[in-house]
Design a protein around this motif. Structure first.
Motif, mmCIF file in Angstrom:
data_model
loop_
_atom_site.group_PDB
_atom_site.id
_atom_site.type_symbol
_atom_site.label_atom_id
_atom_site.label_comp_id
_atom_site.label_asym_id
_atom_site.label_seq_id
_atom_site.Cartn_x
_atom_site.Cartn_y
_atom_site.Cartn_z
ATOM 1 N N VAL A 23 4.263 1.822 -1.926
ATOM 2 C CA VAL A 23 4.379 3.266 -1.689
ATOM 3 C C VAL A 23 5.593 3.586 -0.825
ATOM 4 O O VAL A 23 6.440 4.406 -1.196
ATOM 5 C CB VAL A 23 3.093 3.800 -1.022
ATOM 6 N N ILE A 86 1.039 9.651 5.636
ATOM 7 C CA ILE A 86 0.787 11.099 5.501
ATOM 8 C C ILE A 86 2.106 11.866 5.486
ATOM 9 O O ILE A 86 2.292 12.813 4.704
ATOM 10 C CB ILE A 86 -0.122 11.589 6.642
ATOM 11 N N SER A 89 3.808 11.499 2.074
ATOM 12 C CA SER A 89 3.192 12.387 1.087
ATOM 13 C C SER A 89 3.740 13.809 1.197
ATOM 14 O O SER A 89 4.086 14.437 0.189
ATOM 15 C CB SER A 89 1.674 12.397 1.293
ATOM 16 N N THR A 90 3.833 14.293 2.420
ATOM 17 C CA THR A 90 4.349 15.648 2.644
ATOM 18 C C THR A 90 5.782 15.787 2.150
ATOM 19 O O THR A 90 6.150 16.787 1.500
ATOM 20 C CB THR A 90 4.281 15.991 4.136
ATOM 21 N N GLU A 174 3.269 12.187 -7.427
ATOM 22 C CA GLU A 174 3.460 10.991 -6.615
ATOM 23 C C GLU A 174 2.981 11.207 -5.180
ATOM 24 O O GLU A 174 2.580 10.253 -4.493
ATOM 25 C CB GLU A 174 4.930 10.569 -6.624
ATOM 26 N N ALA A 175 3.015 12.434 -4.696
ATOM 27 C CA ALA A 175 2.632 12.731 -3.315
ATOM 28 C C ALA A 175 1.160 12.443 -3.032
ATOM 29 O O ALA A 175 0.757 12.312 -1.861
ATOM 30 C CB ALA A 175 2.937 14.196 -2.994
ATOM 31 N N ILE A 176 0.335 12.316 -4.071
ATOM 32 C CA ILE A 176 -1.090 12.048 -3.876
ATOM 33 C C ILE A 176 -1.325 10.619 -3.394
ATOM 34 O O ILE A 176 -2.218 10.353 -2.581
ATOM 35 C CB ILE A 176 -1.862 12.290 -5.191
ATOM 36 N N PRO A 178 0.256 8.251 -1.383
ATOM 37 C CA PRO A 178 0.251 7.828 0.024
ATOM 38 C C PRO A 178 -0.989 8.264 0.795
ATOM 39 O O PRO A 178 -1.446 7.551 1.705
ATOM 40 C CB PRO A 178 1.516 8.486 0.591
ATOM 41 N N ILE A 179 -1.555 9.416 0.451
ATOM 42 C CA ILE A 179 -2.768 9.885 1.124
ATOM 43 C C ILE A 179 -3.925 8.923 0.859
ATOM 44 O O ILE A 179 -4.689 8.579 1.771
ATOM 45 C CB ILE A 179 -3.145 11.300 0.651
#
Length: 411
Positions: A23, A86, A89-90, A174-176, A178-179
């Motif tokens: 990631v 986090i 992701s942001t 893709e941002a989902i 890392p959370i």
């Protein structure tokens, strides 16, 4: 003395490190390259303008890494990993909203903080704290395989998302990821706290079984500075190649799909080299292995500089074998030379030099290509820099402890 994990448990933590690096590295460095052509066309940029984002990212990262390393030593890796993921992701979601090139530059500047917190240094410390001397090389090699898996997997996912929904929405999906990884780490990773910090004299430590150096003591050794400057030239070289590989292959006539597949194969070779060098380093002299891997990488860079489709596969295979081994060995040698109790501070300063080299490589390789018309001159510069790193490698040696183990252990 702290009890080390069984190899089965250690393997689980090593795999967690692998997934984390897929990631943090794959989605912020190698995976973004698949969108380069679309971004160049939409914003009408030169290669140098686009690749300036990499310089901003890695120079900023290199500046803050010593401070991040100190925070890791103070508060532990768990908090830093969760916060960093986090933040990643942001920023990935923010990438989908950019309207100008300077928006990209800001995002890549902020990526520096996120990846520094949840990147290679944190993962290597996490694994090393839980490994015995007999298994440390294997565990580090497995964890660091994530940087290669990221290069294999993320571009393939990115290309399919690019074809299906476009580059902006691709970043949102893709941002989902890392959370999800942050939640897993929050649940299963238990922190390790040492009773004592590294002493002011380098002795074999009873808690870790390693020769433990303080940051002040490490910086007084020639080995420390040899690792720093070898890191500048090696990281300049490989990041210069990796970050420009899609554009270079496109110039050689590869389609986007062919270039993506070549990129994945390249990272598959790096993956195998990382794993094998980690295993081998537990049994043979890691400093000799370091020199061998560097020579292999030099040969691959020379073939790449020939700017020919007939040598491209040979060059990528040699580069992958050479760099994969070197990447594992850089991290392994830092831990086995200076210990783990001050690894955040020591690794953070070394990462400063590696980050400067990486950022300059990503940017200057593109700038030289813009100036000369192709990438050949850029890659010959890399061959020369790797030659300098080979000379420096003879100064990277094992440091004997100042006192025998018996005088260093305290009940």
């Amino acid at each position: 003395m702290s009890k080390k994990q069984s190899f089965g448990t250690l393997l689980g933590f090593a795999i967690l490190g692998t997934i984390t690096l897929v990631v943090t590295n794959g989605m912020t460095i190698s995976g973004i390259g698949v969108f380069d052509t679309s971004i160049l066309e939409e914003f009408n940029l030169s290669r140098g303008d686009l690749k300036l984002r990499g310089l901003i990212n890695l120079v900023a990262s290199s500046i803050i890494m010593p401070f991040v390393g100190a925070v890791i030593d103070r508060f532990g890796v768990k908090r830093m990993l969760v916060i960093g993921l986090i933040f990643i992701s942001t920023l990935l979601f923010s990438y989908s909203l950019v309207q100008a090139v300077w928006h990209m530059y800001i995002i890549h500047f902020l990526f520096a903080f996120a990846v520094s917190a949840a990147g290679t240094l944190a993962v290597v410390i996490m694994v090393s704290q839980r490994a015995s001397n007999a298994n440390r090389g294997k565990a580090i090699g497995i964890a660091l395989a994530g940087t290669s898996l990221g290069g294999m997997i993320v571009p393939q996912i990115g290309r399919r998302l690019l074809d299906g929904v476009g580059w902006r929405e691709a970043f949102q999906w893709e941002a989902i990821v890392p959370i999800v990884i942050a939640v897993i780490i929050l649940i299963i990773l238990k922190p390790i706290k040492y009773k004592k910090q590294a002493k002011e004299n380098s002795v074999t430590d009873a808690e870790t079984g390693l020769v433990e150096f303080s940051i002040a003591q490490a910086m007084k050794t020639p080995v420390f500075w040899a690792i720093c400057f070898a890191g500048i030239f090696c990281f300049y070289s490989i990041l210069g190649i990796i970050d420009n590989l899609f554009l270079y292959l496109s110039e050689l006539g590869f389609t986007t799909e062919e270039a993506t597949n070549a990129f994945s194969i390249f990272f598959a070779v790096i993956l195998v080299a990382k794993l094998s060098s980690g295993v081998i380093s537990d049994y043979i002299n890691e400093h000799l292995l370091f020199k061998i891997q560097l020579l292999i990488m030099i040969a691959g860079a020379a073939l790449l500089a020939m700017n020919s489709t007939s040598t491209i596969w040979f060059s990528l295979i040699l580069l992958g074998i050479g760099w994969g081994g070197l990447y594992t060995l850089f991290n392994y040698i830092i831990i086995t030379t200076f210990g783990v109790k001050s690894a955040g501070k020591i690794g953070g300063i070394i990462s400063f030099f590696e980050g400067v080299g990486s950022g300059l490589g990503m940017w200057l390789t593109a700038v030289i290509a813009d100036t000369t018309g192709d990438y050949s001159t850029s890659f010959w510069v890399i061959v020369g820099l790797l030659g300098i790193a080979f000379v420096i490698s003879f100064f990277i040696k094992k440091i004997a402890p100042e006192k025998p183990l018996e005088s260093a252990t305290v009940a």
